[in-house]
Enzyme design. Sequence first.
Site, PDB file in Angstrom:
ATOM      1  N   CYS A  85       0.841  -1.201   0.000  1.00 31.03           N
ATOM      2  CA  CYS A  85       0.000   0.000   0.000  1.00 31.03           C
ATOM      3  C   CYS A  85       0.881   1.258   0.000  1.00 31.03           C
ATOM      4  O   CYS A  85       1.577   1.501  -0.956  1.00 31.03           O
ATOM      5  CB  CYS A  85      -0.971  -0.060   1.177  1.00 31.03           C
ATOM      6  SG  CYS A  85      -2.378   1.042   0.965  1.00 31.03           S
ATOM      7  N   HIS A 201      -3.547  -5.759   0.850  1.00 36.42           N
ATOM      8  CA  HIS A 201      -2.926  -5.986   2.158  1.00 36.42           C
ATOM      9  C   HIS A 201      -2.920  -7.459   2.561  1.00 36.42           C
ATOM     10  O   HIS A 201      -3.849  -7.908   3.241  1.00 36.42           O
ATOM     11  CB  HIS A 201      -3.710  -5.226   3.229  1.00 36.42           C
ATOM     12  CG  HIS A 201      -3.524  -3.748   3.189  1.00 36.42           C
ATOM     13  ND1 HIS A 201      -2.478  -3.113   3.830  1.00 36.42           N
ATOM     14  CD2 HIS A 201      -4.240  -2.770   2.596  1.00 36.42           C
ATOM     15  CE1 HIS A 201      -2.566  -1.803   3.633  1.00 36.42           C
ATOM     16  NE2 HIS A 201      -3.626  -1.562   2.873  1.00 36.42           N
ATOM     17  N   GLU A 203      -1.221  -8.715   4.887  1.00 38.04           N
ATOM     18  CA  GLU A 203      -1.100  -8.797   6.356  1.00 38.04           C
ATOM     19  C   GLU A 203      -2.450  -8.611   7.047  1.00 38.04           C
ATOM     20  O   GLU A 203      -2.569  -8.812   8.244  1.00 38.04           O
ATOM     21  CB  GLU A 203      -0.066  -7.772   6.854  1.00 38.04           C
ATOM     22  CG  GLU A 203      -0.563  -6.346   7.038  1.00 38.04           C
ATOM     23  CD  GLU A 203      -0.721  -5.565   5.734  1.00 38.04           C
ATOM     24  OE1 GLU A 203      -0.667  -6.170   4.642  1.00 38.04           O
ATOM     25  OE2 GLU A 203      -0.915  -4.329   5.809  1.00 38.04           O
TER      26      GLU A 203
END
Lengths: 228, 77
Positions: A85, A201, A203
């Site tokens: 990002c 993302h 994560e």
Amino acid sequence: MRVAVVRFPGSNCDQDGLYSLRGIGIQADYVWQDDHSLKGFDAVWIPGGFSYGDYLRCGAMAARAPIMDEVKRFADEGRIVFGICNGFQVLCESGILPGALMGNLRQKFLCRYVHLDRVNTTSPFTQGVTKTLRIPIAHGEGRYVADKDTLKRLEGEGLVAFRYVAGPGETSEEEFNPNGSDNAIAGILNPKGNVLGMMPHPERSVSETLGSTDGLQILQALKLVGVA
Amino acid sequence: MPKVRVFVTLKPSLLDTAGRTVAGALHKLGYDELEEARIGKLIELEVKDYDEKRVKEMCDKLLANPVIEDYRLELVK
């Protein structure tokens, strides 16, 4: 392998990064942007967020922070550098990756799931991916753009890591490539394949509680790389 | 103290989504003659001594991204 999670003023996915790495048994610690050394680390994670308030251009000032000389050295030496990002924006702004991230096509901040197909199959980041990934995005400026020659090179040399593809019920590109990226590009690699920048993302998709574990397909593969 | 205006503009080949939104709003206000609106940035710098080379360096290093932007300088006395 020990990963440096680099923090800038305005980073806000740094804790998610650390949590997801430690959760799969990878050693990870924070490094502040003003540090000049990455001694003791084998890889770098540049987290998402709004570094420097997104002033001037997203990632522009973070890309010129003191620690970035070390990040460039890691990239050149073939060590793992992973920007997510805002981290992707920082890697493009620093010139480590080509192209730029611009305002989403319809000027809207997008916070939703997208579907990703891996394009490159050989990089440390993509080799463990076995299916279409369902991973969230959360950005206002994620439209990947590059000039025609750069796009041709990325496609020709297998440096497109991930591409937005249609998920269940999605029929138009407007739906599945919501930010309007060139060639529906969601993430790219450097020529050596040791640097990945991506807008979605992974994560944030590491447990069923969060709604998806697909991010682990990318992160687990990093474990296999071991010490760079 | 010399003041320098730095005009940063998106390269003409690139889609300016913010400019397009503004153009849409102007069309709604009845300005049918409008073909296009593009939004850039104006950055005003005050420097102790004006050295064009140094100011250009500031632009190349940080203020403009050569991948997507052009810039021009204007010295204000």
